[in-house]
Write an enzyme that holds these catalytic residues in place. Structure first.
Site, PDB file in Angstrom:
ATOM      1  N   HIS A 148       0.806  -1.229   0.000  1.00 60.17           N
ATOM      2  CA  HIS A 148       0.000   0.000   0.000  1.00 60.17           C
ATOM      3  C   HIS A 148       0.841   1.283   0.000  1.00 60.17           C
ATOM      4  CE1 HIS A 148      -3.438  -2.440   0.144  1.00 60.17           C
ATOM      5  NE2 HIS A 148      -3.612  -2.541   1.451  1.00 60.17           N
ATOM      6  N   HIS A 222      -9.646   1.818   0.909  1.00 62.37           N
ATOM      7  CA  HIS A 222      -9.551   0.654   1.785  1.00 62.37           C
ATOM      8  C   HIS A 222     -10.639   0.647   2.862  1.00 62.37           C
ATOM      9  CE1 HIS A 222      -7.514  -2.603   3.976  1.00 62.37           C
ATOM     10  NE2 HIS A 222      -6.630  -2.672   2.985  1.00 62.37           N
ATOM     11  N   GLU A 360     -11.526  -3.837  -2.601  1.00 60.46           N
ATOM     12  CA  GLU A 360     -10.643  -2.792  -3.128  1.00 60.46           C
ATOM     13  C   GLU A 360     -10.525  -2.929  -4.645  1.00 60.46           C
ATOM     14  OE1 GLU A 360      -6.935  -3.089  -0.618  1.00 60.46           O
ATOM     15  OE2 GLU A 360      -8.241  -4.580   0.334  1.00 60.46           O
TER      16      GLU A 360
END
Length: 394
Positions: A148, A222, A360
């Site tokens: 991420h 998220h 996601e």
């Protein structure tokens, strides 16, 4: 991801006009106010309030958006969806996203609750990729991998926020400039993310970015969903449908092997819809590796110019249903496997494994190291564009 050669979108003067008729909804019930806003197409003017400070004194604000019966609260820190309130079949509202009621908990947690994710959503093997003959090293924050965007990704940045109200709905435009070399990524990346609540209460996310050097980009959100209400227990009884005939199996560090495997006759087959928990405790090797579902599904539609249906999530108890449409080729379904009872959310209740799930929308994990996957490379003169829509029903 879709790229073109036009400039990144700017907010038009029309979208910055305030709603003069917003006060007319005062005194209506929540359901009636939502109906009135949907009919007018304007919604309430976004409002801002303080949400604390970072250790360096930087102020964090919370913006509240309301339209079409949906209420969305977003932080300038990380673009975090701090709460998302929608009605059930009886018109009763609940917050259906996991999160915290204070900035300190967001600073300490590593769960990415509700956050904007970048520069690259999901995992990159070894935190390393090669682009145009040069190798780049990223921070390792997920064992041997980068996850991420690294140790201080877009989820830990304070974004510039501008509200708008117009015929398409109400919302905020979030902007951030990621410097060349930030978290090891090449190129100065100028990012614009627009959160819009439409007159029908749909939450739409439009991503756009430009760069001055070749780089890789994979932006997503998220949010952890629990349609029964945050803090109400696990989501294993939620019904999930994914429009995907294949998924990307992972190795022991949750990096894709490169295979696009068929979901047929496996626990990963959600094409016809089934409860999230029906097969989650089977002994499939992939479920053992991830302690549940934490995989990328390859959407049958592929990359599309306009959002197309990808997933449907519903809670039989409350009657709430979420439908997701996207331009992206994949969706990472994460079943909240690593919520281990160490965090208390906005309700004050402890979050345990499976108390929320993420859907996601994205390009595939480790795409910079997988030439056979859809490309995530962005070059100067191109504009990264991606759109995801969340529509709510009861």
């Amino acid at each position: 991801m879709h790229t073109d050669s036009s400039d990144a979108p700017r907010t038009s003067p029309a979208t910055r006009r305030a709603v003069l008729a917003g006060a007319a909804a005062v005194g209506l019930s929540a359901a009636a106010a939502g109906t009135a806003r949907a009919a007018s197409g304007s919604g309430r003017t976004p409002t801002r309030e303080s949400f604390g400070k970072l250790p360096d004194g930087t102020k964090v604000y919370r913006w509240t958006l309301e339209n079409g019966g949906t209420r969305l609260r977003v932080l300038s820190y990380g673009g975090v969806v701090q709460s998302l309130e929608i009605p059930d079949r009886h018109g009763r509202y609940a917050n259906v996203s996991l999160g915290f009621d204070n900035i300190d908990d967001y600073l300490k947690a590593t769960t990415f609750f509700g956050a904007l994710i970048g520069r690259y959503g999901n995992r990159i093997a070894g935190g390393r990729f090669t682009l145009d003959g040069r190798t780049y090293q990223l921070p390792l924050n997920d064992g041997a991998n980068s996850l991420h965007g690294g140790t201080k990704g877009f989820d830990r940045r304070v974004w510039d926020v501008e509200p708008f109200t117009g015929s398409t709905g109400v919302g905020i435009v979030l902007r951030y400039i990621s410097a060349d070399g930030e978290m090891g990524y090449p190129g100065t990346l100028r990012v614009t993310v627009t959160y819009t609540l439409t007159p029908r209460g749909t939450w739409r996310i439009d991503y756009a970015a430009t760069t001055d050097r070749a780089t890789v980009v994979n932006l997503t959100n998220h949010t952890y969903f629990n349609l029964a209400g945050e803090g109400s227990g696990d989501v294993y009884g939620h019904e999930l449908t994914l429009d995907a005939s294949r998924y990307t199996p992972v190795d022991t560090t949750l990096i894709p092997t490169g295979e696009l495997a068929a979901v047929a006759r496996t626990p990963f087959d959600f094409r016809s819809g089934k409860p999230v928990g029906r097969d989650i405790r089977t002994g499939h090797p992939q479920l053992l590796r991830a302690q549940g579902f934490d995989h990328n599904w390859v959407l049958d539609k592929g990359v599309t110019a306009a959002p197309r249906h990808a997933a449907t999530l519903s809670d039989p108890g409350s009657g709430r249903t979420l439908r997701i449409a996207t331009t992206e080729p994949g969706v990472q379904f994460y079943s909240g496997n690593f919520l281990v009872g160490t965090l208390a959310g906005t309700s004050g209740r402890i979050y345990r494994q499976g108390d929320g799930l993420c859907l996601e929308t994205q390009h595939f994990p480790d795409s910079p190291n997988r030439p056979s996957f859809p490309s995530t490379v962005l070059r100067p003169g191109e504009t990264y564009r991606s759109t995801t829509e969340h529509s709510f029903h009861a």
